[in-house]
Design a protein around this motif. Structure first.
Motif, short mmCIF file in Angstrom:
data_model
loop_
_atom_site.label_atom_id
_atom_site.label_comp_id
_atom_site.label_asym_id
_atom_site.label_seq_id
_atom_site.Cartn_x
_atom_site.Cartn_y
_atom_site.Cartn_z
N TRP A 12 0.84 -1.21 0.00
CA TRP A 12 0.00 0.00 0.00
C TRP A 12 0.87 1.25 0.00
O TRP A 12 0.61 2.20 -0.74
N LEU A 13 1.91 1.27 0.81
CA LEU A 13 2.80 2.43 0.88
C LEU A 13 3.57 2.62 -0.43
O LEU A 13 3.81 3.76 -0.85
N SER A 14 3.94 1.51 -1.07
CA SER A 14 4.74 1.63 -2.29
C SER A 14 3.97 2.24 -3.45
O SER A 14 4.56 2.73 -4.41
N ASP A 15 2.63 2.20 -3.37
CA ASP A 15 1.81 2.87 -4.38
C ASP A 15 1.74 4.37 -4.16
O ASP A 15 1.25 5.11 -5.03
N ARG A 16 2.21 4.84 -2.99
CA ARG A 16 1.96 6.22 -2.61
C ARG A 16 3.21 7.03 -2.26
O ARG A 16 3.16 8.27 -2.30
N PHE A 17 4.30 6.40 -1.89
CA PHE A 17 5.45 7.13 -1.39
C PHE A 17 6.72 6.74 -2.14
O PHE A 17 6.75 5.75 -2.88
N ASP A 18 7.75 7.51 -1.93
CA ASP A 18 9.05 7.29 -2.55
C ASP A 18 9.61 5.94 -2.10
O ASP A 18 9.93 5.74 -0.94
N ASN A 19 9.74 5.02 -3.04
CA ASN A 19 10.15 3.65 -2.71
C ASN A 19 11.58 3.56 -2.19
O ASN A 19 11.93 2.63 -1.47
N ILE B 268 21.67 2.36 3.21
CA ILE B 268 22.38 3.48 2.59
C ILE B 268 22.39 3.33 1.07
O ILE B 268 22.18 4.28 0.32
N LEU B 269 22.62 2.10 0.60
CA LEU B 269 22.64 1.84 -0.84
C LEU B 269 21.30 2.21 -1.49
O LEU B 269 21.26 2.71 -2.62
N ALA B 270 20.21 1.97 -0.79
CA ALA B 270 18.89 2.26 -1.36
C ALA B 270 18.74 3.73 -1.73
O ALA B 270 18.13 4.07 -2.74
N LEU B 271 19.33 4.60 -0.93
CA LEU B 271 19.22 6.03 -1.22
C LEU B 271 20.06 6.44 -2.42
O LEU B 271 19.79 7.47 -3.05
N THR B 272 21.07 5.66 -2.78
CA THR B 272 21.88 6.00 -3.95
C THR B 272 21.14 5.73 -5.26
O THR B 272 21.62 6.11 -6.33
N LEU B 273 19.97 5.09 -5.21
CA LEU B 273 19.16 4.92 -6.41
C LEU B 273 18.80 6.26 -7.03
O LEU B 273 18.52 6.35 -8.22
N LYS B 274 18.87 7.31 -6.24
CA LYS B 274 18.61 8.66 -6.71
C LYS B 274 19.54 9.05 -7.84
O LYS B 274 19.18 9.82 -8.74
N LYS B 275 20.76 8.50 -7.83
CA LYS B 275 21.75 8.85 -8.83
C LYS B 275 21.62 8.05 -10.12
O LYS B 275 22.34 8.27 -11.07
N SER B 276 20.71 7.08 -10.13
CA SER B 276 20.62 6.19 -11.28
C SER B 276 19.62 6.64 -12.33
O SER B 276 19.34 5.92 -13.26
N GLY B 277 19.06 7.82 -12.13
CA GLY B 277 18.11 8.31 -13.11
C GLY B 277 16.74 7.68 -12.95
O GLY B 277 16.04 7.45 -13.92
N LEU B 278 16.35 7.40 -11.69
CA LEU B 278 15.04 6.83 -11.43
C LEU B 278 13.99 7.78 -11.95
O LEU B 278 13.99 8.97 -11.67
N PRO B 279 13.02 7.31 -12.73
CA PRO B 279 12.04 8.19 -13.33
C PRO B 279 11.04 8.71 -12.33
O PRO B 279 10.98 8.29 -11.20
N SER B 280 10.21 9.59 -12.81
CA SER B 280 9.27 10.25 -11.91
C SER B 280 8.13 9.36 -11.48
O SER B 280 7.25 9.80 -10.77
N ALA B 281 8.14 8.09 -11.90
CA ALA B 281 7.05 7.18 -11.52
C ALA B 281 7.12 6.77 -10.08
O ALA B 281 6.21 6.20 -9.54
N ALA B 282 8.23 7.08 -9.39
CA ALA B 282 8.35 6.62 -8.01
C ALA B 282 8.43 7.74 -7.00
O ALA B 282 8.94 7.58 -5.92
N PRO B 283 7.89 8.91 -7.23
CA PRO B 283 7.96 9.94 -6.24
C PRO B 283 6.93 9.75 -5.16
O PRO B 283 6.15 8.82 -5.18
N ALA B 284 6.90 10.71 -4.27
CA ALA B 284 6.01 10.55 -3.12
C ALA B 284 4.60 10.95 -3.42
O ALA B 284 3.84 11.30 -2.55
N ALA B 285 4.17 10.88 -4.62
CA ALA B 285 2.80 11.17 -4.98
C ALA B 285 2.07 9.86 -5.28
O ALA B 285 2.66 8.90 -5.72
N ALA B 286 0.77 9.86 -5.08
CA ALA B 286 -0.01 8.66 -5.35
C ALA B 286 -0.08 8.41 -6.85
O ALA B 286 -0.15 9.34 -7.63
N HIS B 287 -0.09 7.11 -7.21
CA HIS B 287 -0.20 6.73 -8.62
C HIS B 287 -1.66 6.71 -9.04
O HIS B 287 -2.51 6.30 -8.27
#
Length: 431
Positions: free
Chosen positions: A298-305, A412-431
């Protein structure tokens, strides 16, 4: 056909047939996960009957875990070629053969063959890739929630069946547990034959959240299907996103089924806790995991993964570092079971979401298959490494300290996904 009639009946009540497919998949993953977890309560009985050391038995379990993971990408390819239903039935039959054959084993190589290779292949065909495939094919809306539900079934099956299997083993011997597993496999196979369908188009429906029926793509040749995992790996291996997901999921496996599922009952035995009581602690973890993983979906549909993964790995690491200091008392183990259980496999929905958002829906199953291979490689490392630690150092505890430290690294590694060009599909907005 039963499924077509049922789909029409449910559609008139505004219920999508995808939920029936989810139920059949849930049962399948619950049962096969129970089969995966069964050896965790059988290590001591096998030692007593055959005289095998913990490290020798752990070798078979490590082989099973490696195959369980590395079959994932090819399982996705087989599902694309043969169909989900046929692959699941074949996998359940293979697992049943492995367990039935173990009733007659007398030497270590037979354990390696049956519980390592045969069961490893069978369970690998129904691993988390099945959840990713079903959720992406049948659901556009609620996809994260569905992944959470199916992930919960897998982890819960590994844990909730253990008290019953431990009780059966203690009362009637380890072979009674094998019979129980085989009976559950037969029930799951019948449900799959009756209700499982490959795609929404098979029952003339769009996926949930879409308006139009999407025809099934042309079936590839067998050679092309078998090559698809390799070509996909070649493509995704050039991205940092894949390697970060692979590394964090390696640590996920290192800190869950490779360690806790395989060795927790024996670890508790070292502190004077009988197998049934230890398995009950695992069952508590399974109950809390069920709600924790669905909540994670449920959270993964709504927040920054990425931030969800940060918190999940961090809290899991702290709980593993806490366990050796719990004194293995009732209250200490209860605290561990609750906090660790909520986080047991909560990492799956955010990981699947990131993979689907970054690499696309059609490739999501294959990509997650390779990521899951990392998970099981980590699980195999822990299954063998913890057994070796107990054999050589007479203690499991060093393995728990190592796993806890690695979990903090994964956060810590999870936060480095930010540098990989993660698209806007995973922001903290609801899908």
């Amino acid at each position: 056909m039963v499924s077509t009639v049922l789909a029409s009946t449910l559609a008139r009540r505004n219920i999508h047939y995808g939920w029936v497919v989810v139920a059949a998949t849930f049962l399948t993953m619950l049962v096969t996960a129970g089969a995966m977890g069964a050896p965790g309560v059988l290590i001591k009985p096998l030692q007593d009957e055959f005289g095998w050391e913990t490290s020798q038995i752990s070798s078979a379990l490590a082989i099973r875990l490696i195959l369980f993971g590395f079959m994932g990408p090819f399982a996705a390819a087989f599902m694309n070629y043969f169909g989900v239903r046929k692959v699941i039935v074949f996998a359940l039959a293979l697992i049943g053969i492995g367990f039935v054959g173990s009733l007659f084993m007398t030497t270590l190589w037979q354990l390696l063959l049956l519980w390592g290779i045969v069961v490893g292949f069978g369970t690998g065909l129904t691993a988390m890739v099945l959840a990713a495939t079903v959720s992406t094919r049948w659901f556009t809306r609620h996809r994260g929630l569905v992944v959470g539900m199916l992930s919960a079934s897998s982890a819960t099956g590994q844990l909730v069946f253990l008290p019953l299997m431990a009780e059966l083993t203690e009362r009637y011997g380890w072979r009674s547990t094998v019979f129980f597993v085989c009976a559950m496999i037969m029930v799951a196979a019948l449900a799959v034959l009756a209700f499982m369908r490959d795609r929404p188009a098979d029952v003339n429906l769009p996926s949930l959240g879409e308006e139009h029926v999407t025809p099934a793509p042309d079936r590839p040749t067998l050679g092309a299907a078998l090559m698809t995992p390799i070509t996909t790996l070649r493509e995704i291996s050039t991205t940092s996103t894949f390697w970060i997901l692979f590394a964090t999921f390696f640590i996920c496996g290192l800190s869950t089924n490779g360690l806790i599922q395989t060795h927790f009952v024996t670890l508790c035995g070292d502190f004077g806790i009988v197998p049934v009581a230890a398995a009950s602690v695992l069952a508590v973890m399974g109950i809390f995991d069920f709600f924790g993983t669905i909540g994670s979906g449920w959270l993964s549909d709504r927040f920054d993964n990425r931030w969800l993964l940060f918190w999940y790995y961090g809290l899991r690491g702290l709980s593993l570092l806490y366990l050796p200091f719990s004194d293995f008392s009732f209250y200490g183990l209860s605290i561990f079971a609750i906090f660790y259980g909520l986080d047991w496999i909560a990492t799956v929905p955010p990981t699947v979401k990131i993979a689907a958002d970054r690499f696309g829906r059609e490739k999501a199953g294959l990509v997650f298959g390779w990521v899951f291979a990392g998970h099981q490689l980590g699980a195999a490392t822990a299954a063998y490494g913890a057994g070796l630690s107990r054999t050589e150092l007479s203690s499991y505890l060093p393995a728990f300290f190592v796993a806890g430290a690695f979990c903090l690294l994964a956060s810590i590694l999870a936060l480095t996904l930010k540098k990989s060009g993660l698209p806007s599909a995973a922001p903290a907005a609801a899908h």
